[in-house]
Scaffold this motif. Sequence first.
Motif, short mmCIF file in Angstrom:
data_model
loop_
_atom_site.label_atom_id
_atom_site.label_comp_id
_atom_site.label_asym_id
_atom_site.label_seq_id
_atom_site.Cartn_x
_atom_site.Cartn_y
_atom_site.Cartn_z
N UNK A 65 40.18 -31.61 -17.66
CA UNK A 65 38.78 -31.55 -17.29
C UNK A 65 38.17 -30.16 -17.54
N UNK A 66 38.93 -29.10 -17.28
CA UNK A 66 38.41 -27.74 -17.36
C UNK A 66 38.48 -27.11 -18.74
N UNK A 67 39.55 -27.38 -19.50
CA UNK A 67 39.72 -26.73 -20.80
C UNK A 67 38.55 -26.93 -21.75
N UNK A 68 37.95 -28.11 -21.83
CA UNK A 68 36.79 -28.25 -22.72
C UNK A 68 35.64 -27.30 -22.37
N UNK A 69 35.49 -26.97 -21.10
CA UNK A 69 34.43 -26.04 -20.69
C UNK A 69 34.72 -24.64 -21.23
N UNK A 70 36.00 -24.22 -21.15
CA UNK A 70 36.38 -22.93 -21.70
C UNK A 70 36.18 -22.92 -23.22
N UNK A 71 36.57 -24.01 -23.86
CA UNK A 71 36.43 -24.10 -25.31
C UNK A 71 34.96 -23.97 -25.70
N UNK A 72 34.10 -24.68 -25.02
CA UNK A 72 32.67 -24.61 -25.32
C UNK A 72 32.12 -23.21 -25.07
N UNK A 73 32.55 -22.57 -23.98
CA UNK A 73 32.07 -21.23 -23.67
C UNK A 73 32.44 -20.25 -24.78
N UNK A 74 33.69 -20.26 -25.21
CA UNK A 74 34.12 -19.32 -26.23
C UNK A 74 33.57 -19.68 -27.60
N UNK A 75 33.30 -20.95 -27.86
CA UNK A 75 32.61 -21.33 -29.11
C UNK A 75 31.19 -20.77 -29.13
N UNK A 76 30.52 -20.82 -27.98
CA UNK A 76 29.17 -20.24 -27.90
C UNK A 76 29.21 -18.75 -28.23
N UNK A 77 30.18 -18.05 -27.67
CA UNK A 77 30.31 -16.62 -27.94
C UNK A 77 30.62 -16.39 -29.42
N UNK A 78 31.56 -17.14 -29.96
CA UNK A 78 31.95 -17.00 -31.36
C UNK A 78 30.76 -17.25 -32.28
N UNK A 79 30.03 -18.31 -32.03
CA UNK A 79 28.93 -18.69 -32.92
C UNK A 79 27.73 -17.78 -32.77
N UNK A 80 27.53 -17.25 -31.59
CA UNK A 80 26.42 -16.34 -31.36
C UNK A 80 26.63 -15.01 -32.07
N UNK A 81 27.88 -14.62 -32.27
CA UNK A 81 28.23 -13.33 -32.88
C UNK A 81 28.14 -13.36 -34.41
N UNK A 82 27.85 -14.49 -35.00
CA UNK A 82 27.76 -14.59 -36.47
C UNK A 82 26.56 -13.89 -37.01
#
Length: 82
Positions: A65-82
Amino acid sequence: MASSDTGYSGLAGDLFLRLAEDGRLALGREQAGAIVDDLVRTLDSVHLLLRGSSTRQRGLEAARRELPKYIEAFRLVRDRAR
């Protein structure tokens, strides 16, 4: 993880997601990308373990239940830094 001083109450995955959405999770693109990759592999492992065993079911369910939230959070950071 609950905090009455910040007005936030919820689980750590919710907190990480909220920090990422607010732009307050400070990581570089490469670091966030590596974390996403690790978390996706971990989530895949959790799914496999859930299929094969009924032991430690509660902890695995929480991870699923929790891991997808972490994945989404770090994807947001990764994609925002492009």
